[in-house]
Design a protein around this motif. Structure first.
Motif, PDB file in Angstrom:
ATOM      1  N   GLU A  15     -21.648  -7.631  17.491  1.00  0.00           N
ATOM      2  CA  GLU A  15     -21.673  -9.069  17.201  1.00  0.00           C
ATOM      3  C   GLU A  15     -23.080  -9.626  17.364  1.00  0.00           C
ATOM      4  N   TYR A  19     -25.440 -11.509  14.413  1.00  0.00           N
ATOM      5  CA  TYR A  19     -26.049 -12.832  14.550  1.00  0.00           C
ATOM      6  C   TYR A  19     -27.577 -12.755  14.487  1.00  0.00           C
ATOM      7  N   ILE A  26     -23.480 -15.031   8.573  1.00  0.00           N
ATOM      8  CA  ILE A  26     -22.438 -15.429   9.521  1.00  0.00           C
ATOM      9  C   ILE A  26     -21.991 -16.862   9.236  1.00  0.00           C
ATOM     10  N   GLU A  27     -22.952 -17.747   8.966  1.00  0.00           N
ATOM     11  CA  GLU A  27     -22.608 -19.138   8.653  1.00  0.00           C
ATOM     12  C   GLU A  27     -21.751 -19.228   7.393  1.00  0.00           C
ATOM     13  N   LEU A  30     -18.252 -18.054   8.197  1.00  0.00           N
ATOM     14  CA  LEU A  30     -17.506 -19.062   8.951  1.00  0.00           C
ATOM     15  C   LEU A  30     -17.038 -20.196   8.030  1.00  0.00           C
ATOM     16  N   GLU A  31     -17.873 -20.597   7.070  1.00  0.00           N
ATOM     17  CA  GLU A  31     -17.466 -21.623   6.109  1.00  0.00           C
ATOM     18  C   GLU A  31     -16.293 -21.137   5.269  1.00  0.00           C
ATOM     19  N   LEU A  33     -14.061 -18.961   6.210  1.00  0.00           N
ATOM     20  CA  LEU A  33     -12.886 -18.951   7.083  1.00  0.00           C
ATOM     21  C   LEU A  33     -12.314 -20.355   7.258  1.00  0.00           C
ATOM     22  N   ARG A  34     -13.201 -21.360   7.381  1.00  0.00           N
ATOM     23  CA  ARG A  34     -12.727 -22.737   7.519  1.00  0.00           C
ATOM     24  C   ARG A  34     -11.969 -23.188   6.278  1.00  0.00           C
ATOM     25  N   ARG A  41      -5.656 -17.461   8.081  1.00  0.00           N
ATOM     26  CA  ARG A  41      -6.506 -17.106   9.221  1.00  0.00           C
ATOM     27  C   ARG A  41      -5.712 -16.327  10.265  1.00  0.00           C
TER      28      ARG A  41
END
Length: 64
Positions: A15, A19, A26-27, A30-31, A33-34, A41
């Motif tokens: 991890e 990062y 990663i950003e 995450l977007e 996933l949102r 999820r």
């Protein structure tokens, strides 16, 4: 107990490298996933947990 610490350490290494080497990726992940519905999820989380369990079981039976 030692094997749990080893596994946790390996997770932190992977991890941390993700990062450190690809923060923008990663950003974006995450977007994405949102944007997924909560049920999707949950399915991704369950699939990840089951995959991890299979890998741990396989490593145990291979004598690692």
């Amino acid at each position: 107990m030692g094997i749990i610490l080893l596994a946790f350490g390996l997770v932190l290494i992977v991890e941390g490298l993700a990062y450190a080497l690809a923060p923008s990726l990663i950003e974006r992940m995450l977007e994405m996933l949102r944007a997924l519905p909560e049920a999707a999820r949950r399915q991704v989380g369950l699939l990840s947990a089951v995959s991890g369990l299979i890998l741990v079981w396989l490593a145990y039976h291979l004598g690692v």
